[in-house]
Design a protein around this motif. Structure first.
Motif, PDB file in Angstrom:
ATOM      1  N   TYR A  17      75.096  -9.341  38.818  1.00  0.00           N
ATOM      2  CA  TYR A  17      75.697 -10.556  39.340  1.00  0.00           C
ATOM      3  C   TYR A  17      74.667 -11.442  40.019  1.00  0.00           C
ATOM      4  CZ  TYR A  17      78.662 -13.648  42.024  1.00  0.00           C
ATOM      5  OH  TYR A  17      79.246 -14.757  42.570  1.00  0.00           O
ATOM      6  N   THR A  44      70.506 -21.075  46.254  1.00  0.00           N
ATOM      7  CA  THR A  44      71.087 -20.335  47.373  1.00  0.00           C
ATOM      8  C   THR A  44      70.034 -19.478  48.060  1.00  0.00           C
ATOM      9  OG1 THR A  44      71.791 -18.733  45.734  1.00  0.00           O
ATOM     10  CG2 THR A  44      73.447 -20.251  46.571  1.00  0.00           C
ATOM     11  N   PRO A  45      70.161 -19.367  49.352  1.00  0.00           N
ATOM     12  CA  PRO A  45      69.102 -18.703  50.128  1.00  0.00           C
ATOM     13  C   PRO A  45      69.351 -17.217  50.293  1.00  0.00           C
ATOM     14  CG  PRO A  45      70.690 -19.679  51.618  1.00  0.00           C
ATOM     15  CD  PRO A  45      71.232 -19.839  50.210  1.00  0.00           C
ATOM     16  N   PHE A  46      69.781 -16.533  49.251  1.00  0.00           N
ATOM     17  CA  PHE A  46      70.019 -15.111  49.413  1.00  0.00           C
ATOM     18  C   PHE A  46      68.707 -14.385  49.602  1.00  0.00           C
ATOM     19  CE2 PHE A  46      73.898 -16.356  47.157  1.00  0.00           C
ATOM     20  CZ  PHE A  46      74.817 -15.899  48.071  1.00  0.00           C
ATOM     21  N   ARG A  47      68.662 -13.576  50.617  1.00  0.00           N
ATOM     22  CA  ARG A  47      67.451 -12.809  50.879  1.00  0.00           C
ATOM     23  C   ARG A  47      67.118 -11.925  49.683  1.00  0.00           C
ATOM     24  NH1 ARG A  47      68.974  -8.966  54.482  1.00  0.00           N
ATOM     25  NH2 ARG A  47      66.808  -8.484  54.929  1.00  0.00           N
ATOM     26  N   GLN A  48      68.168 -11.515  49.018  1.00  0.00           N
ATOM     27  CA  GLN A  48      67.994 -10.585  47.915  1.00  0.00           C
ATOM     28  C   GLN A  48      66.949 -11.071  46.913  1.00  0.00           C
ATOM     29  OE1 GLN A  48      71.694  -9.614  46.155  1.00  0.00           O
ATOM     30  NE2 GLN A  48      70.804  -8.701  44.338  1.00  0.00           N
ATOM     31  N   ALA A  88      70.081  -2.702  46.249  1.00  0.00           N
ATOM     32  CA  ALA A  88      70.811  -3.883  46.675  1.00  0.00           C
ATOM     33  C   ALA A  88      71.921  -4.222  45.684  1.00  0.00           C
ATOM     34  CB  ALA A  88      69.854  -5.068  46.805  1.00  0.00           C
ATOM     35  N   TYR A  89      73.100  -4.489  46.204  1.00  0.00           N
ATOM     36  CA  TYR A  89      74.231  -4.913  45.383  1.00  0.00           C
ATOM     37  C   TYR A  89      74.662  -6.301  45.828  1.00  0.00           C
ATOM     38  CZ  TYR A  89      74.442  -0.052  44.005  1.00  0.00           C
ATOM     39  OH  TYR A  89      74.122   1.171  43.514  1.00  0.00           O
ATOM     40  N   HIS A  90      75.003  -7.094  44.857  1.00  0.00           N
ATOM     41  CA  HIS A  90      75.453  -8.449  45.150  1.00  0.00           C
ATOM     42  C   HIS A  90      76.764  -8.642  44.420  1.00  0.00           C
ATOM     43  CE1 HIS A  90      74.502 -13.016  45.278  1.00  0.00           C
ATOM     44  NE2 HIS A  90      75.578 -12.668  45.912  1.00  0.00           N
ATOM     45  N   LEU A  91      77.814  -8.846  45.182  1.00  0.00           N
ATOM     46  CA  LEU A  91      79.150  -8.810  44.592  1.00  0.00           C
ATOM     47  C   LEU A  91      79.928 -10.070  44.934  1.00  0.00           C
ATOM     48  CD1 LEU A  91      79.840  -5.306  46.095  1.00  0.00           C
ATOM     49  CD2 LEU A  91      79.182  -5.709  43.726  1.00  0.00           C
ATOM     50  N   PRO A  92      80.753 -10.504  44.006  1.00  0.00           N
ATOM     51  CA  PRO A  92      81.695 -11.578  44.340  1.00  0.00           C
ATOM     52  C   PRO A  92      82.821 -10.989  45.176  1.00  0.00           C
ATOM     53  CG  PRO A  92      82.073 -10.805  42.102  1.00  0.00           C
ATOM     54  CD  PRO A  92      80.890 -10.045  42.624  1.00  0.00           C
ATOM     55  N   VAL A  93      83.438 -11.825  46.006  1.00  0.00           N
ATOM     56  CA  VAL A  93      84.568 -11.373  46.805  1.00  0.00           C
ATOM     57  C   VAL A  93      85.837 -11.983  46.243  1.00  0.00           C
ATOM     58  CG1 VAL A  93      85.683 -11.506  49.053  1.00  0.00           C
ATOM     59  CG2 VAL A  93      83.238 -11.017  48.904  1.00  0.00           C
TER      60      VAL A  93
END
Lengths: 250, 250
Positions: B85, B92-96, B244-249
Motif C-alpha cells: 500500500y 505526503t510526508p510519511f516517515r516510512q 513497517a506496515y502502511h494501511l488504509p483505515v
DNA sequence: TCGAATTTGTGCGTATGTATC
DNA sequence: GGATACATACGCACAAATTCG
C-alpha cells in the motif's frame, strides 16, 4: 580434535536443541548435567558448559543453581490482529480468525499533558516542546497484562474539544478513529512499525515477565489527510503474543 | 579473589561498557585486547574473555578474529516495508518513505522438495507429508546479511509448471505474486504474523550476530481466492531492522 | 538436624587453531 | 613469514545452592 567443520559446543547444543524441539525433552524436564554431557558426548567440561550457555541464551532452557538445567515452557503465542482489513466472504478458512485476541479486554489509563520530546515531535510532525496529551495504558486479557501502550496526541488537534482526554466524556475509550471523527478529523491512514528488543525491567514488571524476556514494540501513527493525529508505542510480551496483519495484494 | 559482591567478569564488562556508552570508546575503535585487559584489571584470561563475551552478547562490540574487538555502531534500526500500500499523492510526508530498505539487494537460495511438516501443512492447508517445494534464502544488503527466509509452496499448485523452482526459468526470482500469475493463480491476500524471540545460534551465525540476540520472525502466507499458495518464515535481526506496515483505515 | 552428594556458576592456567595485519 | 589477537578447547578448583538420605 576439531577435524569436523562445526565447533564442538555448537554440535552438542544442536543435538540437545533437537531433543527439545522434537519433544523428547519436554518442558520442565531436566537436561543432562554438565558432568553427564561431558561423558555422553565425550567432550570437556568447557564444551558442555558452553553448550548449555548457548541454549540458555536462546531461551530454551533455564539454569537453576544447585539443582539442574531445565527445559522452559514455550506457550504458543496468541495473535493480536493489527489491521481492520477482513475478508469479504464469511467462510474463508484464514487461520487468523481462529485465535484472534478480542481487541477489547479491560484496561486502565492515565492521561497528562506534556511537552513533545524530540522523538515524539518528529513522529507527530510538530515542534519539540509543543503541548501533547500523553496517555499510558495497561491492557489486560483475563486479568493478565497483555500489552502496554503510551499514546501521544497533539493538543493542536484535540485541544479545547470534547475528546481532548481520550478516556473521558461521551466518547471515552472509543478508539482514536471514532474520537477524531467526532471533531471532524477523518483518519484515513495508519503506519505500524514493528520492532523487538529485550524488555526493560519496568516493562516486564508490569507485564508479569522475567528479566531478559523479549518484547515486541509497535510504533503506530494515525494520519488524517497526511497529517499525524496520534502516535503510540505499544509494548507486547513476545513469548505470549504475536501481531497479525491481513493485507490485500495489489 | 572474589571478595567483592559481583563476579569479576561483570565488573570488567561494566567498566568497559561505561567507556563505550559515554563515548570515550567511540564506534570503530578497538578495545583493549584480551591480554591487555588481563594486565590492566589484574584478572585472568578467562575473566577477560568472559567480559568481552558479555559485551558481544549485548551487541555493543564485535570480535574480529586475528584483528581485535571493535565497538559497533548502533544504527537506528532501518525499516523494511512489508505492505504494497502506498499513499496516492506523491508529496505526503510519511516517515516510512525516507528510510525504506530497497526490497531487492542480492540473495542466494537453495530449493529442494520435501514433505510438509505438521506446522507447514497447517499453514498451507494441505495434509502433513504432502510434497512441497522448500526454498531457503539469504538476503543481503550491501554485502551484509539482513534476513533469512524459508519458503514452502505446495507442489499441488506449482508442480509440473515452469515456476515450480522459484529461482529458475524465465520468472526466476520474480516474487511469488508474479510467478503465480504466470500459471493463472491470482494472489489476492497475504497474512503476516510478526513475532520475536532470541535468535538460534545458526540463524545468528548466518546473520552475523551473536547467540542471544533478538530476531523478528514474520510468518507470511499468500492466498489465492482463500487458498494458501505459499508460506514463509522470515527471520530478521531486530537490532538492525524493523518491519513497517502502511494501511488504509476503514 | 545434620551432612554428604550433586549441580550450577564462577574463576584460573594453558594449549592450539586460525584470521588479520 | 612473523607477530598479534581472537576462537575454541581441555582440565582443574572452589563457592553457593539444592537435594536427599
Amino acid at each position: 580434535m576439531t577435524f569436523g567443520e562445526q565447533p564442538a559446543y555448537l554440535r552438542v547444543a544442536g543435538d540437545l536443541r533437537k531433543q527439545i524441539v522434537d519433544g523428547s525433552l519436554p518442558p520442565h524436564t531436566r537436561l543432562p548435567s554438565q558432568a553427564r554431557i561431558r561423558e555422553e558426548y565425550g567432550v570437556s567440561d568447557t564444551v558442555a558448559l558452553e553448550a548449555r550457555k548457548v541454549l540458555m541464551a536462546e531461551g530454551l532452557v533455564e539454569g537453576r543453581s544447585g539443582s539442574g538445567t531445565y527445559v522452559r515452557e514455550r506457550p504458543v503465542p496468541r495473535r493480536i490482529a493489527r489491521s481492520g482489513y477482513r475478508p469479504e466472504s464469511g467462510a474463508t478458512p484464514f487461520r487468523q480468525e481462529q485465535a484472534d485476541v478480542e481487541a477489547r479486554g479491560t484496561w486502565e489509563s492515565r492521561s497528562e499533558q506534556a511537552e513533545a520530546s524530540l522523538a515524539v515531535a518528529e513522529r507527530l510532525a510538530v515542534k519539540p516542546g509543543d503541548r501533547v496529551m500523553c496517555t499510558r495504558y495497561v491492557f489486560r486479557e483475563a486479568g493478565e497484562a497483555m500489552m502496554l501502550s503510551t499514546s501521544w496526541e497533539p493538543l493542536a488537534v484535540t485541544g479545547r474539544t470534547p475528546v481532548m482526554l481520550p478516556e473521558e466524556g461521551p466518547l471515552g475509550g472509543m478508539g482514536v478513529v471514532e474520537r477524531m471523527r467526532a471533531i471532524d478529523v477523518i483518519v484515513d491512514n495508519v503506519t505500524e512499525e514493528v520492532g523487538a528488543r529485550p524488555g526493560l525491567a519496568e516493562e516486564l514488571l508490569a507485564l508479569g515477565g522475567v528479566p531478559g524476556h523479549v518484547v515486541l514494540v509497535v510504533q503506530r501513527t494515525y494520519y488524517a489527510s497526511g497529517r499525524p493525529v496520534e502516535t503510540a508505542d505499544v509494548v507486547i510480551p513476545a513469548d505470549r503474543y504475536q501481531v497479525a496483519y491481513h493485507l490485500p495484494v495489489r
